[in-house]
Design an enzyme around this catalytic site. Structure first.
Site, PDB file in Angstrom:
ATOM      1  CG  ASP A   1      -8.460  -4.101  -3.262  1.00 33.25           C
ATOM      2  OD1 ASP A   1      -9.638  -3.869  -3.077  1.00 33.25           O
ATOM      3  OD2 ASP A   1      -8.077  -3.367  -3.871  1.00 33.25           O
TER       4      ASP A   1
ATOM      5  CG  HIS B   1      -1.891   0.958   1.082  1.00 36.58           C
ATOM      6  ND1 HIS B   1      -2.012   2.426   1.348  1.00 36.58           N
ATOM      7  CD2 HIS B   1      -3.229   0.556   0.713  1.00 36.58           C
ATOM      8  CE1 HIS B   1      -3.133   2.840   1.010  1.00 36.58           C
ATOM      9  NE2 HIS B   1      -3.971   1.721   0.640  1.00 36.58           N
TER      10      HIS B   1
HETATM   11  N1  CMC Z   1       3.930  -7.431  -4.922  1.00 42.49           N
HETATM   12  C1  CMC Z   1       5.188  -7.574  -4.893  1.00 42.49           C
HETATM   13  N2  CMC Z   1       6.038  -6.429  -4.718  1.00 42.49           N
HETATM   14  C2  CMC Z   1       5.434  -5.208  -4.538  1.00 42.49           C
HETATM   15  C3  CMC Z   1       4.017  -5.210  -4.154  1.00 42.49           C
HETATM   16  C4  CMC Z   1       3.273  -6.352  -4.665  1.00 42.49           C
HETATM   17  N3  CMC Z   1       1.930  -6.321  -4.254  1.00 42.49           N
HETATM   18  N4  CMC Z   1       3.728  -3.845  -3.955  1.00 42.49           N
HETATM   19  C5  CMC Z   1       4.942  -3.318  -3.978  1.00 42.49           C
HETATM   20  N5  CMC Z   1       5.782  -4.144  -4.085  1.00 42.49           N
HETATM   21  C6  CMC Z   1       7.358  -3.666  -4.508  1.00 42.49           C
HETATM   22  C7  CMC Z   1       7.627  -3.024  -5.499  1.00 42.49           C
HETATM   23  O1  CMC Z   1       8.090  -4.024  -6.343  1.00 42.49           O
HETATM   24  C8  CMC Z   1       8.774  -2.062  -5.177  1.00 42.49           C
HETATM   25  O2  CMC Z   1       9.949  -3.013  -5.159  1.00 42.49           O
HETATM   26  P1  CMC Z   1      11.402  -2.419  -5.622  1.00 42.49           P
HETATM   27  O3  CMC Z   1      11.465  -1.362  -4.878  1.00 42.49           O
HETATM   28  O4  CMC Z   1      12.173  -3.379  -5.615  1.00 42.49           O
HETATM   29  O5  CMC Z   1      11.172  -2.042  -7.208  1.00 42.49           O
HETATM   30  C9  CMC Z   1       8.453  -1.662  -3.972  1.00 42.49           C
HETATM   31  O6  CMC Z   1       7.582  -2.659  -3.322  1.00 42.49           O
HETATM   32  C10 CMC Z   1       7.777  -0.438  -3.836  1.00 42.49           C
HETATM   33  O7  CMC Z   1       6.560  -0.390  -5.048  1.00 42.49           O
HETATM   34  P2  CMC Z   1       5.950   0.976  -5.464  1.00 42.49           P
HETATM   35  O8  CMC Z   1       5.190   0.430  -6.622  1.00 42.49           O
HETATM   36  O9  CMC Z   1       6.772   1.944  -5.689  1.00 42.49           O
HETATM   37  O10 CMC Z   1       4.962   1.240  -4.343  1.00 42.49           O
HETATM   38  P3  CMC Z   1       3.890   2.111  -4.346  1.00 42.49           P
HETATM   39  O11 CMC Z   1       3.534   2.755  -3.180  1.00 42.49           O
HETATM   40  O12 CMC Z   1       3.741   2.875  -5.595  1.00 42.49           O
HETATM   41  O13 CMC Z   1       2.676   0.739  -4.554  1.00 42.49           O
HETATM   42  C11 CMC Z   1       0.660  -0.213  -4.681  1.00 42.49           C
HETATM   43  C12 CMC Z   1       1.531   0.789  -4.014  1.00 42.49           C
HETATM   44  C13 CMC Z   1      -0.651  -0.510  -4.085  1.00 42.49           C
HETATM   45  C14 CMC Z   1       0.531   0.126  -6.204  1.00 42.49           C
HETATM   46  C15 CMC Z   1       1.506  -1.617  -4.877  1.00 42.49           C
HETATM   47  O14 CMC Z   1       1.784  -1.947  -3.605  1.00 42.49           O
HETATM   48  C16 CMC Z   1       0.991  -2.720  -5.870  1.00 42.49           C
HETATM   49  O15 CMC Z   1       1.103  -2.635  -6.866  1.00 42.49           O
HETATM   50  N6  CMC Z   1       0.080  -3.633  -5.054  1.00 42.49           N
HETATM   51  C17 CMC Z   1      -0.611  -4.433  -5.560  1.00 42.49           C
HETATM   52  C18 CMC Z   1      -1.902  -4.190  -6.169  1.00 42.49           C
HETATM   53  C19 CMC Z   1      -2.690  -3.768  -5.324  1.00 42.49           C
HETATM   54  O16 CMC Z   1      -3.025  -4.602  -4.327  1.00 42.49           O
HETATM   55  N7  CMC Z   1      -3.490  -2.632  -5.142  1.00 42.49           N
HETATM   56  C20 CMC Z   1      -4.633  -2.299  -4.360  1.00 42.49           C
HETATM   57  C21 CMC Z   1      -4.103  -1.115  -3.433  1.00 42.49           C
HETATM   58  S1  CMC Z   1      -5.044  -0.860  -1.983  1.00 42.49           S
HETATM   59  C22 CMC Z   1      -6.584  -0.441  -2.364  1.00 42.49           C
HETATM   60  C23 CMC Z   1      -6.984   0.012  -3.394  1.00 42.49           C
HETATM   61  O17 CMC Z   1      -6.478   1.099  -3.859  1.00 42.49           O
HETATM   62  O18 CMC Z   1      -7.753  -0.577  -4.418  1.00 42.49           O
END
Ligand code: CMC
Length: 377
Positions: free
Chosen positions: A308, A257
């Protein structure tokens, strides 16, 4: 310097909800989400978000009557639905229907605060009807009209299946709607507020919000999480599955998140509901697979489940078709989106950030004949 993803940017002041990502806390109008999840209903949450206080019994009764009275969709939308049911995905249907709903809204182009409050209540009331109608039509079943005796969550399950839901199922869905109702400056709410800040109408702002929610990094994650649970199929397969996915640098949907650095407080309730409903229905497999995935993702990446992840197994156990999970998220978030749009209108300034230019500079315009001649050489 660019803040890619606007992580550190505070884009709005709001009285609606607040998150403490380090402590894993969430409040609506100052009320702790744990208390609301345990004691409140979706309708009470609607009142809270739109009036910034909890209702009295009489006020809640009046709101319930208004929402029940607005559940039917216009003939225009009902006539559009067979085409949408055949030709579009559920979220595209919802996006198009909300956009189309502006055509016959009784308040028309009136954008007074009073008209916007009425538009908000209509959108909240009609969204479950649209989703259920779409599903009944695409599966060749007769459309089930809303049941005025049932509250929001129970009526949705009723219109979807044609049968009055068990009380526990309706209560479980209602709790998930409370949990999903609002969440500060998430991507879809931000989208809605950006559109509202141009003084475009409520329907335009909500259409944009639905479009933003559709993506798998936002609302689309619950449906993707369910696909994963099905692919894993059994708890003992979770470890290998997760490790292989991570080795391919793929994301595990429903984890991580932007704001929460610890457990998402909404996940706490959804985990419990997933276990309870699974046990009650004699189908604990989905909870067991989910718990095992959570263990492995925690060990491998230190990531926590977000709202989710356990919503997927909960909705599956409640009989909600997998591709309707994100529309159900929208059904709940409609309360928060519309409240944010009204809040934006009430104290508006155009949201218009800067960009950092990284392309070439000082280019000279070459007439097209010369460009063509140069390319031919
Ligand atoms: N699985 C694997 N690695 C992850 C995940 C995940 N679900 N989430 C973050 N990471 C890793 C990512 O690969 C990155 O690693 P590195 O620095 O080695 O490249 C690091 O964590 C930071 O990721 P980011 O994308 O810069 O972080 P963010 O704050 O932009 O991401 C997020 C937030 C929700 C987009 C992300 O955690 C994600 O893609 N999660 C999966 C999709 C998801 O479950 N979305 C629902 C969000 S919550 C409710 C909603 O809004 O619907």
């Amino acid at each position: 310097m660019t803040d890619k993803g606007l992580e550190e940017v505070v884009a709005a002041s709001t009285r609606l909800s607040d998150v403490d990502g380090r402590a894993g806390r969430l409040w609506y109008v100052g009320y702790d989400i744990h208390e609301l999840a345990a004691r409140s209903t979706f309708e009470e949450g609607v009142y809270l978000l739109h009036n910034l206080r909890l209702p009295t019994e009489a006020e809640l009764e009046e709101l319930n009557e208004r929402l029940v009275g607005e559940r039917e969709v216009s003939r225009f939308l009902a006539e559009l639905m067979p085409t949408l049911a055949q030709q579009t995905s559920p979220m595209s249907m919802l996006r198009t229907s909300v956009s189309a709903a502006s055509a016959y809204d009784p308040d028309g182009w009136d954008d007074s605060p009073e008209a916007n409050e009425r538009k908000a209540m209509r959108l909240i009331a009609k969204t479950p009807t649209l989703i259920a109608m779409y599903h009944r039509m695409r599966t060749g079943q007769e459309v089930v009209p809303p049941n005025a005796k049932l509250p929001h969550a129970a009526n949705f399950l009723y219109m979807l299946s044609g049968q009055e839901p068990e009380q526990e199922d309706a209560a479980a869905l209602d709790t998930t709607l409370v949990l999903y109702a609002d969440h500060t400056m998430n991507a879809s709410t931000f989208t809605a507020r950006v559109i509202a800040s141009t003084l475009a109408d409520m329907f335009s702002a909500i259409t944009g919000a639905i479009a933003a929610l559709k993506g798998p990094l936002h609302g689309g994650a619950n449906e993707e999480a369910m696909k994963m649970l099905e692919e894993v199929g059994a708890p003992e397969r979770a470890e290998a599955y997760v490790k292989a996915k991570l080795a391919r640098h793929e994301r595990i949907m429903g984890f991580g998140h932007r704001v929460y650095k610890t457990e998402d407080p909404r996940a706490t309730h959804l985990r419990r509901l997933s276990q309870e409903i699974g046990e009650r229905k004699g189908d604990p497999r989905w909870f067991e697979i989910s718990a095992e995935i959570e263990r492995v993702v925690g060990e491998e990446k230190g990531l926590h489940p977000n709202v989710d992840f356990y919503a997927a197994s909960v909705y599956h156990l409640l009989g909600i078709p997998h591709d309707l999970m994100t529309p159900v998220f929208a059904l709940a978030r409609m309360s928060g989106w519309t409240a944010h749009v009204r809040e934006q209108y009430a104290d508006n300034r155009l949201i218009r950030p800067e960009s950092e230019y990284i392309g070439p500079r000082n280019q000279r315009y070459v007439p097209i004949e010369e460009r063509s001649a140069q390319a031919a050489r």
